[in-house]
Write a protein that holds these residues in place. Structure first.
Motif, PDB file in Angstrom:
ATOM      1  N   UNK A 168      19.157  13.589  27.886  1.00  0.00           N
ATOM      2  CA  UNK A 168      18.930  13.630  29.330  1.00  0.00           C
ATOM      3  C   UNK A 168      19.897  12.727  30.088  1.00  0.00           C
ATOM      4  N   UNK A 169      20.552  11.789  29.386  1.00  0.00           N
ATOM      5  CA  UNK A 169      21.480  10.890  30.085  1.00  0.00           C
ATOM      6  C   UNK A 169      22.843  11.555  30.305  1.00  0.00           C
ATOM      7  N   UNK A 170      23.091  12.698  29.653  1.00  0.00           N
ATOM      8  CA  UNK A 170      24.372  13.378  29.883  1.00  0.00           C
ATOM      9  C   UNK A 170      24.347  13.943  31.298  1.00  0.00           C
ATOM     10  N   UNK A 171      25.311  13.563  32.142  1.00  0.00           N
ATOM     11  CA  UNK A 171      25.304  14.087  33.508  1.00  0.00           C
ATOM     12  C   UNK A 171      25.408  15.609  33.484  1.00  0.00           C
ATOM     13  N   UNK A 172      24.650  16.286  34.346  1.00  0.00           N
ATOM     14  CA  UNK A 172      24.621  17.746  34.310  1.00  0.00           C
ATOM     15  C   UNK A 172      26.009  18.320  34.546  1.00  0.00           C
ATOM     16  N   UNK A 173      26.751  17.701  35.466  1.00  0.00           N
ATOM     17  CA  UNK A 173      28.095  18.198  35.771  1.00  0.00           C
ATOM     18  C   UNK A 173      28.966  18.192  34.512  1.00  0.00           C
ATOM     19  N   UNK A 174      28.863  17.090  33.744  1.00  0.00           N
ATOM     20  CA  UNK A 174      29.662  16.975  32.523  1.00  0.00           C
ATOM     21  C   UNK A 174      29.279  18.058  31.521  1.00  0.00           C
ATOM     22  N   UNK A 179      18.506  20.654  39.041  1.00  0.00           N
ATOM     23  CA  UNK A 179      19.771  20.506  38.320  1.00  0.00           C
ATOM     24  C   UNK A 179      20.607  21.791  38.345  1.00  0.00           C
ATOM     25  N   UNK A 180      19.927  22.941  38.270  1.00  0.00           N
ATOM     26  CA  UNK A 180      20.658  24.214  38.240  1.00  0.00           C
ATOM     27  C   UNK A 180      21.627  24.324  39.418  1.00  0.00           C
ATOM     28  N   UNK A 181      21.233  23.748  40.570  1.00  0.00           N
ATOM     29  CA  UNK A 181      22.075  23.902  41.758  1.00  0.00           C
ATOM     30  C   UNK A 181      23.453  23.257  41.578  1.00  0.00           C
ATOM     31  N   UNK A 182      23.562  22.284  40.665  1.00  0.00           N
ATOM     32  CA  UNK A 182      24.858  21.633  40.433  1.00  0.00           C
ATOM     33  C   UNK A 182      25.862  22.627  39.822  1.00  0.00           C
TER      34      UNK A 182
END
Lengths: 215, 232
Positions: free
Chosen positions: A58-64, A151-154
């Motif tokens: 969960x700490x992995x940024x969604x963008x990454x 998060x999906x919106x990213x």
């Protein structure tokens, strides 16, 4: 808000896409988290590894994650599969702990009674432990659903269209209407998921509505 | 692939200068820390008050849920259009990003503080009142220490989310580790993007570990059972 009236069908299409991208991973994530959570609650030695290990995801940024998955999976960047996989990873990250804690909270006496009544391990899990853990798992699922919708919106930053596309569209034109519509639609969608999960939970836990036994 | 990431991270020139890793790391920590402190200053007193008095529980439960549903990226753009024309210089970009991170951090801290105080055993509270403590004394000497584990775990989960989300500050052209993600994406430089992601995850882990140590040292040993069983 004439903008919304003119683009209502488009917004609905994006919302449908959003539901697909946030909802399917919710189900897949739950299916993966159930055996992992069971392992963590059954074998205490595994608990810290599984909980910390999945929590780390969960700490992995969604963008990454959105940017890296296409390269790791060998898909095109625009392929929605990448988003589905990323969201499934986040769902698993949130749910393993909930499933483990939910199963762990089933009273020993209940498990022993079931065993004494002749329930074998798998049947006991399916018809005794899992149903009793439903309220806890459902609480975790609600958090995961809300988090998924947000998060999906990213994913719009990598060009996969859903409600987040309204954000980049509005930002690039310095036009507020699509952004506001997008934010409100996301919140409404999260609410929709919440109500759906609550309804399913209610159907799956009929004993919680039964009156106290009169003996 | 892994080799290219290691090579990128091992390149000393990537660590130095105004757009180097060290500078971005410090910026990232600054954004996260400022947002977390502001969120804590708002959420902890509010959570303690609601948990202590029982007033406004309905509000907390629902507002916290709704705030979690707000998409960060959309809020960032909205905040930018709303705040940027009213401010000047770098603060015009910093304020919207900060606002998004504060809104993100408040729900977990608030629900931790509220649940912590509400979960204090009534017998403990009664005992404190029986010993002659008044409302604020009960709060300071009994409820707050008892609620501390939950308050701190609320702050920890807020912190993880803030560190991961602070990457989107780069979308507005700000610094922080998100720069490597956005710049790597724009220039199709995969090792740079992957390195950025790894750095964010490592930062989150490191800060979480430091926080775990802090949590261990400030939580009363009477709560964690580190004193062992009391013999009568």
């Amino acid at each position: 808000m004439t903008w919304l009236r003119d683009h209502f069908v488009d917004v609905l299409g994006l919302a449908g896409q959003h539901i697909y991208l946030a909802g399917v991973p919710l189900v897949l994530g739950l299916l993966i988290a159930l055996p992992l959570g069971w392992l963590a609650s059954r074998y205490k030695a595994l608990y810290p590894f599984l909980i910390i290990g999945t929590g780390l995801l969960y700490t992995i940024p969604s963008l990454a994650l959105f940017i890296m998955l296409p390269l790791l999976l060998g898909n095109g960047v625009l392929n929605p599969i990448n988003v589905l996989v990323a969201m499934t990873i986040y769902t698993v990250a949130l749910l393993v702990r909930t499933v483990a804690d939910g199963l762990g909270a089933v009273p020993d006496a209940v498990n022993q009674s079931a065993t004494a009544m002749g329930y074998k391990r798998l049947r006991r899990f399916m018809s005794v432990e899992l149903p009793l853990a439903v309220p806890v798992i459902s609480a975790g699922l609600r958090v995961a659903a809300v988090s998924n919708v947000s998060i999906v919106s990213v994913a719009t930053l990598i060009g996969v269209s859903q409600l987040g596309s309204l954000f980049t569209d509005g930002f690039s034109r310095a036009f507020l209407d699509p952004i506001i519509v997008g934010v409100v639609a996301c919140v409404l969608l999260a609410l929709l998921f919440d109500v759906a999960i609550l309804l399913v939970t209610r159907l799956a836990t009929p004993w919680q509505r039964a009156g106290s036994p009169t003996a | 692939m892994i080799n290219r990431i290691i090579a990128w991270l091992a390149d000393v020139t990537h660590w130095q200068g105004d757009d180097g890793i060290l500078r971005r790391l410090v910026e990232h920590m600054e954004y996260s820390a400022v947002a977390l402190v502001i969120a804590a200053l708002i959420a902890i007193p509010l959570g303690l008050y609601i948990g202590h008095t029982g007033r406004g529980r309905f509000l907390v439960v629902n507002a916290v849920g709704a705030a979690r549903a707000i998409p960060s990226l959309g809020l960032l753009y909205l905040a930018f259009f709303w705040l940027a024309p009213r401010l000047s210089g770098e603060i015009a970009f910093l304020a919207p990003a900060g606002l998004v991170l504060v809104v993100l951090a408040i729900p977990p801290i608030l629900s931790g503080a509220y649940a912590g105080v509400e979960g204090v055993e009534p017998a403990v509270r009664d005992a404190a009142v029986g010993m002659g403590m008044r409302g604020t004394e009960v709060m300071r000497h009994v409820e707050l220490p008892c609620a501390l584990p939950l308050i701190l775990s609320g702050i920890r989960s807020a912190m993880l989310q803030v560190i991961a989300t602070a990457t989107i500050a780069a979308v507005l052209g700000l610094g922080g580790l998100g720069r490597f993600l956005i710049d790597g994406l724009a220039s199709q430089d995969f090792p740079q993007t992957a390195s950025g992601a790894i750095l964010v995850a490592v930062l989150a882990l490191a800060v979480d570990m430091v926080f775990a140590l802090v949590q261990r040292s400030v939580v009363s040993p009477g709560l964690t059972g580190r004193y062992g069983k009391v013999s009568l």
